[in-house]
Write a protein that holds these residues in place. Structure first.
Motif, PDB file in Angstrom:
ATOM      1  N   LEU A 179      13.636  -5.292  -2.663  1.00  0.00           N
ATOM      2  CA  LEU A 179      12.455  -5.555  -3.485  1.00  0.00           C
ATOM      3  C   LEU A 179      12.769  -5.008  -5.085  1.00  0.00           C
ATOM      4  O   LEU A 179      12.040  -5.920  -6.270  1.00  0.00           O
ATOM      5  N   MET A 180      14.149  -4.830  -5.195  1.00  0.00           N
ATOM      6  CA  MET A 180      14.646  -4.371  -6.267  1.00  0.00           C
ATOM      7  C   MET A 180      14.734  -5.507  -7.341  1.00  0.00           C
ATOM      8  O   MET A 180      14.267  -5.391  -8.746  1.00  0.00           O
ATOM      9  N   PRO A 181      14.841  -7.201  -6.822  1.00  0.00           N
ATOM     10  CA  PRO A 181      14.809  -8.286  -8.009  1.00  0.00           C
ATOM     11  C   PRO A 181      13.349  -8.512  -8.136  1.00  0.00           C
ATOM     12  O   PRO A 181      13.307  -9.797  -9.152  1.00  0.00           O
ATOM     13  N   TYR A 182      12.671  -8.125  -8.279  1.00  0.00           N
ATOM     14  CA  TYR A 182      11.040  -8.224  -8.660  1.00  0.00           C
ATOM     15  C   TYR A 182      10.480  -7.208  -9.219  1.00  0.00           C
ATOM     16  O   TYR A 182       9.309  -6.266  -8.630  1.00  0.00           O
ATOM     17  N   PRO A 183      11.005  -6.707 -10.289  1.00  0.00           N
ATOM     18  CA  PRO A 183      10.447  -5.584 -11.400  1.00  0.00           C
ATOM     19  C   PRO A 183       8.974  -5.710 -11.644  1.00  0.00           C
ATOM     20  O   PRO A 183       8.133  -5.155 -11.763  1.00  0.00           O
ATOM     21  N   ARG A 184       8.276  -7.246 -12.004  1.00  0.00           N
ATOM     22  CA  ARG A 184       7.538  -7.444 -12.672  1.00  0.00           C
ATOM     23  C   ARG A 184       6.125  -7.489 -12.145  1.00  0.00           C
ATOM     24  O   ARG A 184       5.309  -7.243 -11.874  1.00  0.00           O
ATOM     25  N   LEU A 185       6.414  -7.559 -10.190  1.00  0.00           N
ATOM     26  CA  LEU A 185       5.851  -7.883  -8.862  1.00  0.00           C
ATOM     27  C   LEU A 185       5.354  -6.448  -9.532  1.00  0.00           C
ATOM     28  O   LEU A 185       4.626  -6.186  -8.839  1.00  0.00           O
ATOM     29  N   MET A 186       6.458  -5.397  -8.863  1.00  0.00           N
ATOM     30  CA  MET A 186       6.287  -4.436  -8.373  1.00  0.00           C
ATOM     31  C   MET A 186       5.517  -3.187  -9.665  1.00  0.00           C
ATOM     32  O   MET A 186       5.183  -2.155  -9.335  1.00  0.00           O
ATOM     33  N   ALA A 187       6.097  -3.745 -10.346  1.00  0.00           N
ATOM     34  CA  ALA A 187       4.850  -2.960 -11.642  1.00  0.00           C
ATOM     35  C   ALA A 187       4.556  -3.021 -11.858  1.00  0.00           C
ATOM     36  O   ALA A 187       3.051  -2.772 -11.673  1.00  0.00           O
ATOM     37  N   ALA A 188       3.505  -4.117 -11.658  1.00  0.00           N
ATOM     38  CA  ALA A 188       1.712  -5.232 -11.078  1.00  0.00           C
ATOM     39  C   ALA A 188       1.648  -4.199 -10.836  1.00  0.00           C
ATOM     40  O   ALA A 188       0.305  -3.649 -10.109  1.00  0.00           O
ATOM     41  N   ALA A 189       2.075  -4.321  -8.813  1.00  0.00           N
ATOM     42  CA  ALA A 189       1.636  -3.575  -7.988  1.00  0.00           C
ATOM     43  C   ALA A 189       1.362  -2.261  -7.816  1.00  0.00           C
ATOM     44  O   ALA A 189       0.598  -1.704  -7.091  1.00  0.00           O
ATOM     45  N   GLU A 190       2.360  -2.020  -8.672  1.00  0.00           N
ATOM     46  CA  GLU A 190       2.181   0.072  -8.783  1.00  0.00           C
ATOM     47  C   GLU A 190       1.430   0.212  -9.727  1.00  0.00           C
ATOM     48  O   GLU A 190       0.220   1.237  -9.399  1.00  0.00           O
ATOM     49  N   THR A 191       0.943  -0.570 -10.677  1.00  0.00           N
ATOM     50  CA  THR A 191      -0.727  -0.442 -11.931  1.00  0.00           C
ATOM     51  C   THR A 191      -1.569  -0.698 -10.660  1.00  0.00           C
ATOM     52  O   THR A 191      -2.751   0.156 -10.742  1.00  0.00           O
ATOM     53  N   ALA A 192      -2.338  -1.694  -9.819  1.00  0.00           N
ATOM     54  CA  ALA A 192      -2.395  -1.335  -8.993  1.00  0.00           C
ATOM     55  C   ALA A 192      -2.929  -1.015  -8.233  1.00  0.00           C
ATOM     56  O   ALA A 192      -3.983   0.188  -7.892  1.00  0.00           O
ATOM     57  N   ARG A 193      -2.141  -0.152  -7.627  1.00  0.00           N
ATOM     58  CA  ARG A 193      -2.170   1.187  -6.399  1.00  0.00           C
ATOM     59  C   ARG A 193      -2.867   2.476  -7.175  1.00  0.00           C
ATOM     60  O   ARG A 193      -2.262   3.404  -6.213  1.00  0.00           O
ATOM     61  N   ALA A 194      -2.740   2.325  -8.481  1.00  0.00           N
ATOM     62  CA  ALA A 194      -2.672   3.512  -8.697  1.00  0.00           C
ATOM     63  C   ALA A 194      -4.299   3.874  -8.889  1.00  0.00           C
ATOM     64  O   ALA A 194      -4.703   5.128  -9.222  1.00  0.00           O
ATOM     65  N   LEU A 195      -4.746   3.271  -9.049  1.00  0.00           N
ATOM     66  CA  LEU A 195      -6.565   2.892  -8.887  1.00  0.00           C
ATOM     67  C   LEU A 195      -6.949   3.513  -7.488  1.00  0.00           C
ATOM     68  O   LEU A 195      -6.378   2.797  -6.277  1.00  0.00           O
ATOM     69  N   PRO A 196      -8.018   3.804  -8.220  1.00  0.00           N
ATOM     70  CA  PRO A 196      -8.788   4.578  -6.335  1.00  0.00           C
ATOM     71  C   PRO A 196      -9.649   4.134  -5.344  1.00  0.00           C
ATOM     72  O   PRO A 196      -9.286   4.134  -4.148  1.00  0.00           O
ATOM     73  N   ALA A 197      -9.263   2.499  -6.023  1.00  0.00           N
ATOM     74  CA  ALA A 197      -9.950   1.355  -5.110  1.00  0.00           C
ATOM     75  C   ALA A 197      -9.055   0.617  -4.092  1.00  0.00           C
ATOM     76  O   ALA A 197      -9.000   0.758  -2.685  1.00  0.00           O
ATOM     77  N   PHE A 198      -7.650   0.926  -4.300  1.00  0.00           N
ATOM     78  CA  PHE A 198      -6.919   0.494  -3.831  1.00  0.00           C
ATOM     79  C   PHE A 198      -6.306   1.799  -2.963  1.00  0.00           C
ATOM     80  O   PHE A 198      -6.314   1.419  -2.143  1.00  0.00           O
ATOM     81  N   GLN A 199      -5.469   2.286  -3.990  1.00  0.00           N
ATOM     82  CA  GLN A 199      -5.957   4.146  -2.821  1.00  0.00           C
ATOM     83  C   GLN A 199      -6.837   3.925  -1.549  1.00  0.00           C
ATOM     84  O   GLN A 199      -6.296   4.949  -0.584  1.00  0.00           O
ATOM     85  N   ALA A 200      -7.916   3.766  -1.716  1.00  0.00           N
ATOM     86  CA  ALA A 200      -8.915   4.444  -0.769  1.00  0.00           C
ATOM     87  C   ALA A 200      -8.989   2.961   0.742  1.00  0.00           C
ATOM     88  O   ALA A 200      -8.691   3.299   1.563  1.00  0.00           O
ATOM     89  N   ALA A 201      -8.387   2.118   0.569  1.00  0.00           N
ATOM     90  CA  ALA A 201      -8.401   0.597   0.804  1.00  0.00           C
ATOM     91  C   ALA A 201      -7.119   0.716   2.300  1.00  0.00           C
ATOM     92  O   ALA A 201      -6.827   0.136   2.883  1.00  0.00           O
TER      93      ALA A 201
END
Length: 210
Positions: A179-201
């Motif tokens: 996933l190294m070629p996709y830094p913007r994508l991974m940054a967005a995913a990490e932002t979302a994954r930090a939210l409680p709703a994403f963690q609960a799912a």
């Protein structure tokens, strides 16, 4: 409301995220895809396609994760998972479809089983197949997120694009896709994954995980 799913199904994961974001309570009904439980007659009576997810609500059955996400958006208006502008909504839908229609279907379990069973693909070949199609889709999404993302995949709040992106990243990590070629994508995913709703799912937090 009953959500028919499986803990590691990325399509069911999308729906769990949306339900959590909107604070909608539901019951779990699990169908172990590893054993083919989704093909049982009682579940086919609910969903003739014998796939997960499906939702039972108000005497109706809803299938296909994108359709369920749209239904949730229309039924539970807040928080909105689609932007206000007509063009912006189309862009978010296209980002979600890149994952749900172009990446996921050719990498899901039933396709991989056919590759192994009918075409004799070994695990190296299967993993190469998975990486190829994730890579093609993620390369396009990397550009779109660069254009439209402001923290999340689109804009500065979660949308259905993030509901689809995070599970697909989970799948990519599971199969050790680079996933190294996709830094913007991974940054967005990490932002979302930090939210409680994403963690609960997250799959590991589901009652049928294991």
């Amino acid at each position: 409301m009953i959500l028919h799913g499986y803990w590691r199904s990325t399509a069911a994961y999308r729906v769990r995220i949306a339900l959590a974001l909107k604070g909608v309570a539901y019951e779990h009904a699990t169908h172990d895809l590893r054993t083919g439980a989704q093909g049982a007659a009682d579940y086919r009576a609910i969903n003739p396609q014998a796939l997960v997810p499906a939702i039972e609500a108000d005497g109706d059955v809803l299938t296909q994760s994108l359709a369920i996400l749209e239904w949730l958006e229309e039924r539970y208006a807040s928080p909105a998972l689609l932007p206000v502008g007509l063009t912006d909504r189309a862009i978010v839908r296209a980002m979600a479809a890149t994952i749900a229609c172009d990446i996921h279907p050719i990498n899901n379990l039933r396709v991989l089983q056919v590759l192994r069973g009918e075409f004799g693909a070994d695990e190296a070949a299967v993993n190469g197949w998975i990486a190829r199609w994730i890579g093609d889709g993620f390369a396009a999404l990397e550009v779109l997120i660069g254009r439209h993302g402001r923290g999340f995949a689109f804009g500065d709040t979660p949308t259905i694009a993030d509901c689809c992106l995070v599970p697909q990243v989970y799948s990519a990590e599971r199969f050790a896709v680079d996933l190294m070629p996709y830094p913007r994508l991974m940054a967005a995913a990490e932002t979302a994954r930090a939210l409680p709703a994403f963690q609960a799912a997250h799959p590991d937090r589901q009652p049928d995980a294991g």
